[in-house]
Design a protein around this motif. Structure first.
Motif, PDB file in Angstrom:
ATOM      1  N   ILE A 154       0.830  -1.210   0.000  1.00 44.14           N
ATOM      2  CA  ILE A 154       0.000   0.000   0.000  1.00 44.14           C
ATOM      3  C   ILE A 154       0.862   1.256   0.000  1.00 44.14           C
ATOM      4  O   ILE A 154       0.590   2.226  -0.722  1.00 44.14           O
ATOM      5  CB  ILE A 154      -0.958  -0.007   1.206  1.00 44.14           C
ATOM      6  CG1 ILE A 154      -2.022  -1.092   1.027  1.00 44.14           C
ATOM      7  CG2 ILE A 154      -1.624   1.357   1.373  1.00 44.14           C
ATOM      8  CD1 ILE A 154      -3.000  -1.203   2.182  1.00 44.14           C
ATOM      9  N   ASN A 155       1.921   1.241   0.799  1.00 45.52           N
ATOM     10  CA  ASN A 155       2.804   2.409   0.850  1.00 45.52           C
ATOM     11  C   ASN A 155       3.486   2.668  -0.495  1.00 45.52           C
ATOM     12  O   ASN A 155       3.758   3.819  -0.850  1.00 45.52           O
ATOM     13  CB  ASN A 155       3.870   2.214   1.936  1.00 45.52           C
ATOM     14  CG  ASN A 155       3.309   2.442   3.326  1.00 45.52           C
ATOM     15  OD1 ASN A 155       2.364   3.193   3.516  1.00 45.52           O
ATOM     16  ND2 ASN A 155       3.890   1.778   4.323  1.00 45.52           N
ATOM     17  N   GLN A 158       0.564   4.092  -3.615  1.00 43.99           N
ATOM     18  CA  GLN A 158      -0.419   5.116  -3.260  1.00 43.99           C
ATOM     19  C   GLN A 158      -1.010   5.807  -4.488  1.00 43.99           C
ATOM     20  O   GLN A 158      -2.209   6.095  -4.540  1.00 43.99           O
ATOM     21  CB  GLN A 158       0.217   6.142  -2.321  1.00 43.99           C
ATOM     22  CG  GLN A 158       0.556   5.564  -0.953  1.00 43.99           C
ATOM     23  CD  GLN A 158       0.930   6.627   0.058  1.00 43.99           C
ATOM     24  OE1 GLN A 158       0.872   7.820  -0.215  1.00 43.99           O
ATOM     25  NE2 GLN A 158       1.302   6.207   1.252  1.00 43.99           N
ATOM     26  N   GLU A 162      -4.971   5.849  -5.387  1.00 43.52           N
ATOM     27  CA  GLU A 162      -5.716   7.093  -5.549  1.00 43.52           C
ATOM     28  C   GLU A 162      -6.377   7.178  -6.926  1.00 43.52           C
ATOM     29  O   GLU A 162      -7.457   7.767  -7.075  1.00 43.52           O
ATOM     30  CB  GLU A 162      -4.782   8.279  -5.320  1.00 43.52           C
ATOM     31  CG  GLU A 162      -4.379   8.431  -3.848  1.00 43.52           C
ATOM     32  CD  GLU A 162      -3.416   9.580  -3.627  1.00 43.52           C
ATOM     33  OE1 GLU A 162      -2.791  10.020  -4.620  1.00 43.52           O
ATOM     34  OE2 GLU A 162      -3.284  10.021  -2.471  1.00 43.52           O
ATOM     35  N   PHE A 249      -5.756   2.542   6.579  1.00 39.62           N
ATOM     36  CA  PHE A 249      -5.082   3.450   5.652  1.00 39.62           C
ATOM     37  C   PHE A 249      -6.018   4.504   5.066  1.00 39.62           C
ATOM     38  O   PHE A 249      -5.576   5.353   4.289  1.00 39.62           O
ATOM     39  CB  PHE A 249      -4.433   2.654   4.512  1.00 39.62           C
ATOM     40  CG  PHE A 249      -3.131   2.020   4.885  1.00 39.62           C
ATOM     41  CD1 PHE A 249      -1.922   2.692   4.709  1.00 39.62           C
ATOM     42  CD2 PHE A 249      -3.091   0.757   5.436  1.00 39.62           C
ATOM     43  CE1 PHE A 249      -0.725   2.116   5.054  1.00 39.62           C
ATOM     44  CE2 PHE A 249      -1.887   0.155   5.774  1.00 39.62           C
ATOM     45  CZ  PHE A 249      -0.702   0.843   5.584  1.00 39.62           C
ATOM     46  N   LEU A 256      -7.166   8.205   1.125  1.00 42.41           N
ATOM     47  CA  LEU A 256      -5.959   7.530   1.572  1.00 42.41           C
ATOM     48  C   LEU A 256      -5.186   8.418   2.532  1.00 42.41           C
ATOM     49  O   LEU A 256      -4.919   9.593   2.245  1.00 42.41           O
ATOM     50  CB  LEU A 256      -5.083   7.174   0.363  1.00 42.41           C
ATOM     51  CG  LEU A 256      -3.837   6.315   0.616  1.00 42.41           C
ATOM     52  CD1 LEU A 256      -4.263   4.937   1.129  1.00 42.41           C
ATOM     53  CD2 LEU A 256      -3.048   6.174  -0.670  1.00 42.41           C
ATOM     54  N   ARG A 258      -1.928   9.564   4.197  1.00 42.04           N
ATOM     55  CA  ARG A 258      -0.485   9.528   3.873  1.00 42.04           C
ATOM     56  C   ARG A 258       0.338   9.573   5.144  1.00 42.04           C
ATOM     57  O   ARG A 258      -0.035  10.177   6.104  1.00 42.04           O
ATOM     58  CB  ARG A 258      -0.116  10.711   2.970  1.00 42.04           C
ATOM     59  CG  ARG A 258      -0.761  10.602   1.585  1.00 42.04           C
ATOM     60  CD  ARG A 258      -0.313  11.761   0.724  1.00 42.04           C
ATOM     61  NE  ARG A 258      -0.842  11.640  -0.630  1.00 42.04           N
ATOM     62  CZ  ARG A 258      -0.279  10.926  -1.592  1.00 42.04           C
ATOM     63  NH1 ARG A 258       0.851  10.262  -1.367  1.00 42.04           N
ATOM     64  NH2 ARG A 258      -0.803  10.879  -2.816  1.00 42.04           N
TER      65      ARG A 258
END
Length: 258
Positions: A154-155, A158, A162, A249, A256, A258
């Protein structure tokens, strides 16, 4: 089959000499593992000695609350270790890991106790403690692998997530494939072990039971049960954990974080 040959203190000292050899080999080859091996040796002796005394007390006390209390401690330690293996420290991960492992372990143990083994008492320490301990240890590894895989993915994705959100996808839809990949990663060690078990290695449970003079076929039957319990518990743990993690998250507006 002869009775188990018991090991006295001299035998255990001789066993410890094996680790002294390992430390010596590390020093000889300049590997740099001497301190780690020495620490691991000390922890192994201390932790297993304490475990032996605790189990002796629980078996002698023979009380449901003692069994549940001991398993609760194991569960908490398991959850902490799994949480610590997820490199990014996200709030609320510990209770999420704890709850995921708890639900999967309880469901599998209840099914095994009431449908398969059917002991005289539901909390029979002889069955509940070793089976739950094995399940907890394996679920911990599955949770750590699946959780770490999902968090990293996921990191690193991103922008892609999105994009999915901007096209109208829900947060769960945007990370659905990442969850599936993480769950698969958490199950790979279990599936690999099931594929080769009995062909390449003799499982520790069977070895221990045979050393304890249990019939080999009986020991094998329990190992089959343990492998199936482990597979279900690991899968359920990975599913619950990744679902909960993926929600952490996103904020209430489905954006999302951050």
């Amino acid at each position: 089959m002869q009775e188990l040959i018991k090991l006295d203190l001299i035998d255990l000292a001789s066993a410890t000499a094996l680790m002294a050899i390992a430390i010596g080999l590390s020093a000889w080859e300049s590997i740099g593992l001497e301190l780690n091996l020495a620490l691991a040796t000390g922890r192994t002796i201390l932790q297993l000695a304490v475990l032996g005394y605790v189990l002796d007390f629980i078996f002698a006390f023979d009380n449901a609350w003692a069994v549940l209390g001991f398993l609760a401690v194991l569960l908490t330690i398991t959850a902490i270790v799994a949480r610590n293996r997820i490199t990014q420290k996200i709030p609320q991960v510990l209770p999420l890991v704890w709850g995921s492992i708890l639900v999967s372990t309880v469901l599998v143990i209840l099914y095994t106790n009431f449908i398969i083994i059917q002991p005289n008492r539901w909390y029979e320490p002889q069955y509940v403690i070793p089976l739950a301990g094995i399940i907890l240890g394996n679920a911990m590894n599955a949770a750590a692998i699946a959780g770490e895989r999902l968090v990293n993915t996921i990191n690193n994705s991103q922008q892609e997530i999105e994009t999915h959100l901007s096209l109208g996808a829900t947060p769960q839809q945007a990370v659905a494939q990442y969850r599936k990949d993480a769950i698969r990663a958490g199950l790979i060690p279990t599936i690999n072990q099931m594929m080769i078990i009995g062909l390449v290695t003799i499982p520790g449970f069977i070895a221990g039971q045979v050393l304890g003079s249990v019939n080999a076929l009986d020991a094998t039957s329990y190992q089959i049960l343990i492998m199936f319990m482990t597979a279900v518990a690991n899968l359920l743990t990975s599913i619950l954990l990744t679902r909960g993690l993926s929600r952490l998250f996103f904020n209430s507006a489905a954006q999302l974080i951050r």
